[in-house]
Design a protein around this motif. Structure first.
Motif, mmCIF file in Angstrom:
data_model
loop_
_atom_site.group_PDB
_atom_site.id
_atom_site.type_symbol
_atom_site.label_atom_id
_atom_site.label_comp_id
_atom_site.label_asym_id
_atom_site.label_seq_id
_atom_site.Cartn_x
_atom_site.Cartn_y
_atom_site.Cartn_z
ATOM 1 N N ALA A 37 46.514 6.576 -54.199
ATOM 2 C CA ALA A 37 47.251 5.965 -55.313
ATOM 3 C C ALA A 37 48.654 6.549 -55.421
ATOM 4 C CB ALA A 37 46.489 6.167 -56.619
ATOM 5 N N PHE A 38 48.767 7.851 -55.283
ATOM 6 C CA PHE A 38 50.097 8.472 -55.346
ATOM 7 C C PHE A 38 50.960 8.035 -54.170
ATOM 8 C CE2 PHE A 38 48.005 12.041 -57.898
ATOM 9 C CZ PHE A 38 48.391 11.481 -59.106
ATOM 10 N N HIS A 39 50.330 7.793 -53.045
ATOM 11 C CA HIS A 39 51.055 7.315 -51.864
ATOM 12 C C HIS A 39 51.567 5.887 -52.084
ATOM 13 C CE1 HIS A 39 52.111 7.190 -47.622
ATOM 14 N NE2 HIS A 39 51.468 6.038 -47.509
ATOM 15 N N LEU A 40 50.769 5.061 -52.758
ATOM 16 C CA LEU A 40 51.155 3.672 -52.999
ATOM 17 C C LEU A 40 52.161 3.517 -54.140
ATOM 18 C CD1 LEU A 40 47.767 1.823 -52.514
ATOM 19 C CD2 LEU A 40 49.772 1.752 -51.043
ATOM 20 N N HIS A 41 52.405 4.593 -54.858
ATOM 21 C CA HIS A 41 53.395 4.543 -55.932
ATOM 22 C C HIS A 41 54.801 4.291 -55.361
ATOM 23 C CE1 HIS A 41 55.622 5.433 -59.527
ATOM 24 N NE2 HIS A 41 56.276 6.386 -58.900
ATOM 25 N N LYS A 42 55.024 4.754 -54.170
ATOM 26 C CA LYS A 42 56.335 4.556 -53.545
ATOM 27 C C LYS A 42 56.466 3.090 -53.144
ATOM 28 C CE LYS A 42 56.330 9.264 -51.914
ATOM 29 N NZ LYS A 42 55.929 10.112 -50.830
ATOM 30 N N GLU A 43 57.554 2.491 -53.534
ATOM 31 C CA GLU A 43 57.788 1.054 -53.332
ATOM 32 C C GLU A 43 57.616 0.644 -51.876
ATOM 33 O OE1 GLU A 43 58.412 -2.722 -54.610
ATOM 34 O OE2 GLU A 43 58.650 -1.060 -55.992
ATOM 35 N N ARG A 44 58.176 1.410 -50.948
ATOM 36 C CA ARG A 44 58.110 1.000 -49.529
ATOM 37 C C ARG A 44 56.679 1.071 -48.992
ATOM 38 N NH1 ARG A 44 58.210 5.670 -46.281
ATOM 39 N NH2 ARG A 44 58.975 7.463 -47.436
ATOM 40 N N ASN A 45 55.887 2.054 -49.440
ATOM 41 C CA ASN A 45 54.490 2.136 -49.012
ATOM 42 C C ASN A 45 53.683 0.964 -49.577
ATOM 43 O OD1 ASN A 45 55.079 4.547 -47.730
ATOM 44 N ND2 ASN A 45 54.350 5.801 -49.430
ATOM 45 N N PHE A 46 53.953 0.635 -50.819
ATOM 46 C CA PHE A 46 53.281 -0.490 -51.465
ATOM 47 C C PHE A 46 53.625 -1.792 -50.738
ATOM 48 C CE2 PHE A 46 53.088 -3.887 -54.649
ATOM 49 C CZ PHE A 46 51.783 -3.737 -55.078
ATOM 50 N N GLU A 47 54.899 -1.998 -50.464
ATOM 51 C CA GLU A 47 55.338 -3.215 -49.767
ATOM 52 C C GLU A 47 54.733 -3.293 -48.368
ATOM 53 O OE1 GLU A 47 56.839 -5.777 -51.060
ATOM 54 O OE2 GLU A 47 57.009 -4.750 -52.981
ATOM 55 N N HIS A 48 54.628 -2.156 -47.703
ATOM 56 C CA HIS A 48 54.029 -2.130 -46.361
ATOM 57 C C HIS A 48 52.550 -2.539 -46.439
ATOM 58 C CE1 HIS A 48 53.349 -1.012 -42.213
ATOM 59 N NE2 HIS A 48 52.338 -0.238 -42.598
ATOM 60 N N LEU A 49 51.829 -2.009 -47.431
ATOM 61 C CA LEU A 49 50.422 -2.391 -47.605
ATOM 62 C C LEU A 49 50.309 -3.883 -47.854
ATOM 63 C CD1 LEU A 49 47.388 -1.775 -47.977
ATOM 64 C CD2 LEU A 49 47.905 -1.370 -50.390
ATOM 65 N N MET A 50 51.163 -4.417 -48.715
ATOM 66 C CA MET A 50 51.118 -5.846 -49.020
ATOM 67 C C MET A 50 51.377 -6.667 -47.747
ATOM 68 S SD MET A 50 50.247 -5.804 -52.083
ATOM 69 C CE MET A 50 50.283 -7.538 -52.328
ATOM 70 N N TYR A 51 52.332 -6.247 -46.959
ATOM 71 C CA TYR A 51 52.659 -6.948 -45.710
ATOM 72 C C TYR A 51 51.449 -6.952 -44.767
ATOM 73 C CZ TYR A 51 54.851 -8.170 -41.297
ATOM 74 O OH TYR A 51 55.151 -8.772 -40.099
ATOM 75 N N ASP A 60 38.870 -14.827 -43.589
ATOM 76 C CA ASP A 60 38.551 -14.421 -44.951
ATOM 77 C C ASP A 60 37.892 -15.603 -45.661
ATOM 78 O OD1 ASP A 60 38.401 -13.019 -47.285
ATOM 79 O OD2 ASP A 60 40.522 -13.179 -47.775
ATOM 80 N N ILE A 61 36.589 -15.746 -45.441
ATOM 81 C CA ILE A 61 35.857 -16.897 -45.944
ATOM 82 C C ILE A 61 35.806 -16.916 -47.476
ATOM 83 C CG2 ILE A 61 33.596 -18.017 -45.986
ATOM 84 C CD1 ILE A 61 33.201 -16.912 -43.142
ATOM 85 N N SER A 62 35.559 -15.768 -48.089
ATOM 86 C CA SER A 62 35.383 -15.752 -49.539
ATOM 87 C C SER A 62 36.674 -15.508 -50.308
ATOM 88 C CB SER A 62 34.355 -14.678 -49.918
ATOM 89 O OG SER A 62 34.850 -13.410 -49.543
ATOM 90 N N GLY A 63 37.777 -15.315 -49.625
ATOM 91 C CA GLY A 63 39.054 -15.125 -50.299
ATOM 92 C C GLY A 63 39.247 -13.746 -50.902
ATOM 93 N N VAL A 64 38.430 -12.769 -50.485
ATOM 94 C CA VAL A 64 38.518 -11.413 -51.030
ATOM 95 C C VAL A 64 39.897 -10.809 -50.765
ATOM 96 C CG1 VAL A 64 37.613 -9.063 -50.842
ATOM 97 C CG2 VAL A 64 36.051 -11.009 -50.849
ATOM 98 N N ARG A 65 40.397 -10.999 -49.553
ATOM 99 C CA ARG A 65 41.690 -10.417 -49.200
ATOM 100 C C ARG A 65 42.785 -10.975 -50.097
ATOM 101 N NH1 ARG A 65 45.059 -11.866 -44.083
ATOM 102 N NH2 ARG A 65 43.348 -13.323 -43.903
ATOM 103 N N TRP A 66 42.784 -12.274 -50.368
ATOM 104 C CA TRP A 66 43.842 -12.867 -51.185
ATOM 105 C C TRP A 66 43.713 -12.490 -52.653
ATOM 106 C CZ3 TRP A 66 47.723 -13.561 -48.430
ATOM 107 C CH2 TRP A 66 47.600 -13.993 -47.112
ATOM 108 N N ARG A 67 42.467 -12.295 -53.113
ATOM 109 C CA ARG A 67 42.286 -11.790 -54.479
ATOM 110 C C ARG A 67 42.812 -10.360 -54.593
ATOM 111 N NH1 ARG A 67 36.803 -14.582 -54.801
ATOM 112 N NH2 ARG A 67 36.104 -12.677 -53.835
ATOM 113 N N LEU A 68 42.576 -9.558 -53.556
ATOM 114 C CA LEU A 68 43.089 -8.193 -53.542
ATOM 115 C C LEU A 68 44.614 -8.187 -53.525
ATOM 116 C CD1 LEU A 68 42.675 -5.133 -53.368
ATOM 117 C CD2 LEU A 68 42.500 -5.394 -50.874
#
Length: 161
Positions: A37-51, A60-68
């Protein structure tokens, strides 16, 4: 004929140690959650995860990834600091419980009963609201821990110098 107090305490040593190990595992897991969580606080790390999540080539049959992805985008990186702090607070509580139980401290038995028992109503609500077998297992396990520790805590204890 009743057993001496020292024999009763020796019998329960294994159970207390088992609960202490369980609390240590939960504490370690929460520390890992806090670090992430502390790692994802940084904007660039968060954006990288989203990418990465958006561009995974998984079916992704059930759409779990898109809900996440949607959930994470709604939260934004600023929420992860709060998540990290809460995770560390719970990790500290579990570590205190586990250490006290490992050392067979009488206060730890009651502390664990209060801390674990206070969460049972929330676990019950969550389990009935969104049932899963994992939630049921955790719920039953925590009730068993509370009952076991109340029984031990109410028995006479030998004071150690």
């Amino acid at each position: 004929m009743t057993k001496p107090v020292s024999d009763i305490e020796a019998q329960h040593s294994f159970g207390l140690r088992l609960i202490a190990i369980y609390k240590a595992i939960k504490s370690a897991g929460l520390i890992l959650v806090a670090l992430a969580a502390f790692h994802l606080h940084k904007e660039r790390n968060f954006e990288h995860l989203m990418y990465v999540l958006e561009h995974l080539s998984l079916q992704d049959i059930s759409g779990v990834r898109w809900r996440l992805v949607g959930l994470l985008q709604n939260w934004g990186p600023s929420k992860f600091t709060a998540i990290g702090i809460v995770a560390l607070a719970y990790a500290a509580i579990f570590a205190t419980e586990g250490t006290g139980l490992w050392l067979r401290k009488h206060w730890a038995e009651w502390f664990t009963v209060i801390a674990t028992g206070s969460l049972v109503p929330f676990e019950a609500y969550e389990m009935f609201h969104k049932f899963s077998w994992l939630k049921l297992g955790a719920f039953i396990g925590n009730i068993a821990i509370v009952i076991y520790l109340v029984r031990i805590a109410m028995q006479p204890h030998v004071r150690k110098p």
